[in-house]
Design a protein around this motif. Structure first.
Motif, PDB file in Angstrom:
ATOM      1  N   MET A  18     -23.597  20.550 -11.070  1.00  0.00           N
ATOM      2  CA  MET A  18     -23.507  21.393 -12.271  1.00  0.00           C
ATOM      3  C   MET A  18     -21.907  22.326 -11.987  1.00  0.00           C
ATOM      4  O   MET A  18     -21.423  22.459 -12.808  1.00  0.00           O
ATOM      5  N   VAL A  19     -21.668  22.508 -10.838  1.00  0.00           N
ATOM      6  CA  VAL A  19     -20.488  23.383 -10.556  1.00  0.00           C
ATOM      7  C   VAL A  19     -19.403  22.431 -10.849  1.00  0.00           C
ATOM      8  O   VAL A  19     -18.315  22.894 -11.475  1.00  0.00           O
ATOM      9  N   GLN A  20     -19.448  21.240 -10.486  1.00  0.00           N
ATOM     10  CA  GLN A  20     -18.496  20.130 -10.889  1.00  0.00           C
ATOM     11  C   GLN A  20     -18.271  19.885 -12.311  1.00  0.00           C
ATOM     12  O   GLN A  20     -17.102  19.802 -12.807  1.00  0.00           O
ATOM     13  N   PHE A  21     -19.537  19.874 -13.070  1.00  0.00           N
ATOM     14  CA  PHE A  21     -19.640  19.865 -14.363  1.00  0.00           C
ATOM     15  C   PHE A  21     -18.784  21.075 -15.254  1.00  0.00           C
ATOM     16  O   PHE A  21     -17.961  20.873 -16.050  1.00  0.00           O
ATOM     17  N   GLY A  22     -19.083  22.210 -14.549  1.00  0.00           N
ATOM     18  CA  GLY A  22     -18.453  23.364 -15.122  1.00  0.00           C
ATOM     19  C   GLY A  22     -16.894  23.427 -14.908  1.00  0.00           C
ATOM     20  O   GLY A  22     -16.182  23.801 -15.701  1.00  0.00           O
ATOM     21  N   GLN A  23     -16.662  22.852 -13.533  1.00  0.00           N
ATOM     22  CA  GLN A  23     -14.969  22.651 -13.575  1.00  0.00           C
ATOM     23  C   GLN A  23     -14.345  21.850 -14.694  1.00  0.00           C
ATOM     24  O   GLN A  23     -13.343  21.990 -14.975  1.00  0.00           O
ATOM     25  N   LYS A  24     -15.230  20.642 -14.777  1.00  0.00           N
ATOM     26  CA  LYS A  24     -14.638  19.712 -15.709  1.00  0.00           C
ATOM     27  C   LYS A  24     -14.568  20.205 -17.119  1.00  0.00           C
ATOM     28  O   LYS A  24     -13.700  19.893 -17.635  1.00  0.00           O
ATOM     29  N   TYR A  25     -15.423  20.976 -17.374  1.00  0.00           N
ATOM     30  CA  TYR A  25     -15.524  21.593 -18.619  1.00  0.00           C
ATOM     31  C   TYR A  25     -14.492  22.544 -18.907  1.00  0.00           C
ATOM     32  O   TYR A  25     -13.667  22.630 -19.871  1.00  0.00           O
ATOM     33  N   MET A  40     -13.008  29.045 -14.356  1.00  0.00           N
ATOM     34  CA  MET A  40     -14.416  29.117 -14.213  1.00  0.00           C
ATOM     35  C   MET A  40     -14.500  30.348 -12.995  1.00  0.00           C
ATOM     36  O   MET A  40     -13.930  30.168 -11.707  1.00  0.00           O
ATOM     37  N   ASP A  41     -15.328  31.371 -13.132  1.00  0.00           N
ATOM     38  CA  ASP A  41     -15.446  32.260 -12.060  1.00  0.00           C
ATOM     39  C   ASP A  41     -16.636  32.193 -11.359  1.00  0.00           C
ATOM     40  O   ASP A  41     -16.586  32.096 -10.098  1.00  0.00           O
ATOM     41  N   SER A  42     -17.738  31.565 -11.821  1.00  0.00           N
ATOM     42  CA  SER A  42     -18.847  31.091 -11.117  1.00  0.00           C
ATOM     43  C   SER A  42     -19.821  30.770 -11.818  1.00  0.00           C
ATOM     44  O   SER A  42     -19.609  30.430 -13.284  1.00  0.00           O
ATOM     45  N   LEU A  43     -20.924  30.063 -11.359  1.00  0.00           N
ATOM     46  CA  LEU A  43     -22.090  29.205 -12.057  1.00  0.00           C
ATOM     47  C   LEU A  43     -23.246  30.101 -11.359  1.00  0.00           C
ATOM     48  O   LEU A  43     -23.455  29.796 -10.404  1.00  0.00           O
ATOM     49  N   THR A  44     -24.332  30.323 -12.183  1.00  0.00           N
ATOM     50  CA  THR A  44     -25.302  30.589 -11.543  1.00  0.00           C
ATOM     51  C   THR A  44     -26.597  29.980 -12.135  1.00  0.00           C
ATOM     52  O   THR A  44     -26.338  29.297 -13.275  1.00  0.00           O
ATOM     53  N   ASP A  94     -31.622  15.885 -21.096  1.00  0.00           N
ATOM     54  CA  ASP A  94     -31.858  14.777 -20.222  1.00  0.00           C
ATOM     55  C   ASP A  94     -30.679  13.926 -19.739  1.00  0.00           C
ATOM     56  O   ASP A  94     -30.892  13.493 -18.597  1.00  0.00           O
ATOM     57  N   GLN A  95     -29.617  13.922 -20.589  1.00  0.00           N
ATOM     58  CA  GLN A  95     -28.560  13.095 -20.400  1.00  0.00           C
ATOM     59  C   GLN A  95     -27.522  13.969 -19.255  1.00  0.00           C
ATOM     60  O   GLN A  95     -26.350  13.452 -19.244  1.00  0.00           O
ATOM     61  N   GLY A  96     -27.773  15.184 -19.090  1.00  0.00           N
ATOM     62  CA  GLY A  96     -26.780  16.031 -18.355  1.00  0.00           C
ATOM     63  C   GLY A  96     -25.867  16.788 -19.209  1.00  0.00           C
ATOM     64  O   GLY A  96     -24.695  17.059 -18.637  1.00  0.00           O
ATOM     65  N   LYS A 125     -28.339  21.223   0.357  1.00  0.00           N
ATOM     66  CA  LYS A 125     -28.319  20.050   1.118  1.00  0.00           C
ATOM     67  C   LYS A 125     -26.940  19.624   1.172  1.00  0.00           C
ATOM     68  O   LYS A 125     -26.233  20.092   0.032  1.00  0.00           O
ATOM     69  N   SER A 126     -26.569  18.973   1.839  1.00  0.00           N
ATOM     70  CA  SER A 126     -24.961  18.959   2.087  1.00  0.00           C
ATOM     71  C   SER A 126     -24.358  18.211   1.055  1.00  0.00           C
ATOM     72  O   SER A 126     -24.122  16.879   0.743  1.00  0.00           O
ATOM     73  N   GLY A 127     -23.937  18.935   0.132  1.00  0.00           N
ATOM     74  CA  GLY A 127     -22.845  18.699  -0.931  1.00  0.00           C
ATOM     75  C   GLY A 127     -23.180  17.839  -2.210  1.00  0.00           C
ATOM     76  O   GLY A 127     -22.304  17.346  -3.028  1.00  0.00           O
ATOM     77  N   ASN A 128     -24.564  17.526  -2.150  1.00  0.00           N
ATOM     78  CA  ASN A 128     -24.953  16.697  -3.405  1.00  0.00           C
ATOM     79  C   ASN A 128     -26.189  17.240  -4.075  1.00  0.00           C
ATOM     80  O   ASN A 128     -26.935  16.473  -4.957  1.00  0.00           O
ATOM     81  N   THR A 129     -26.298  18.489  -4.325  1.00  0.00           N
ATOM     82  CA  THR A 129     -27.485  19.216  -4.742  1.00  0.00           C
ATOM     83  C   THR A 129     -27.320  19.056  -6.721  1.00  0.00           C
ATOM     84  O   THR A 129     -26.148  18.816  -6.915  1.00  0.00           O
ATOM     85  N   GLU A 130     -28.260  19.416  -7.075  1.00  0.00           N
ATOM     86  CA  GLU A 130     -28.146  19.474  -8.446  1.00  0.00           C
ATOM     87  C   GLU A 130     -27.155  20.586  -8.952  1.00  0.00           C
ATOM     88  O   GLU A 130     -26.371  20.681  -9.864  1.00  0.00           O
TER      89      GLU A 130
END
Length: 158
Positions: A31-38, A92-96, A134-136, A22-27
């Motif tokens: 998680m990709v954003q989370f991975g990049q911030k990590y 970060m190479d990828s997230l699956t 549950d807190q992400g 879905k346009s840019g706001n999926t789980e």
């Protein structure tokens, strides 16, 4: 009534149907954003920042070694890499997405110039398999990389 779509629009529709996007706001996007911030946290050279991505009682195990449990031990683990490789560069190479888990694929580069370092450069890849709470936040991370290849690079024998 017939509706006409451009070929670009059709490709976008087909890709969205195949990937379930879905346009840019999926789980997954979150998680990709989370991975990049990590990744950014590792590169910040602030171990507590890296540890903040884990639950208070989160756990990281690397190559079936002794687990780091809790943010204090997680920060100590991060600190050991950050000290050994002051020029650490994690990408970060990828997230699956797996069965209730995420796999964060990364590449680590750096020069072992920290205390007792060899002065040699390393460039190796691996992944962490995350189970989220549950807190992400990461509740459990199982990390894997080719330890023999890493060791050869540390010793200067690529």
């Amino acid at each position: 009534m017939k509706t006409k779509f451009s070929s670009v629009t059709m490709i976008a529709i087909i890709l969205a149907m195949i990937t379930g996007c879905k346009s840019g706001n999926t789980e997954y996007d979150k998680m990709v954003q989370f991975g990049q911030k990590y990744t950014d946290a590792w590169n910040s050279k602030q171990p507590e920042t890296m540890a903040s991505f884990y639950a208070d009682d989160g756990m990281l195990t690397v190559n079936n070694g002794k687990p780091a449990v809790g943010r204090r031990q997680l920060a100590e683990t991060a600190q050991s890499y950050m000290e050994a490789f002051p020029d650490i560069e994690l990408t970060m190479d990828s997230l699956t997405v797996g069965n209730g888990t995420y796999r964060y694929y990364w590449t680590f580069k750096g020069t072992n110039t920290g205390p007792g370092g060899t002065g040699n450069k390393v460039d190796f890849s691996g992944f962490e398999e995350w189970t989220m709470n549950d807190q992400g936040l990461v509740q459990k991370s199982i990390g894997t990389y080719d330890a023999e290849y890493y060791q050869r690079q540390l010793e200067g024998n690529k």
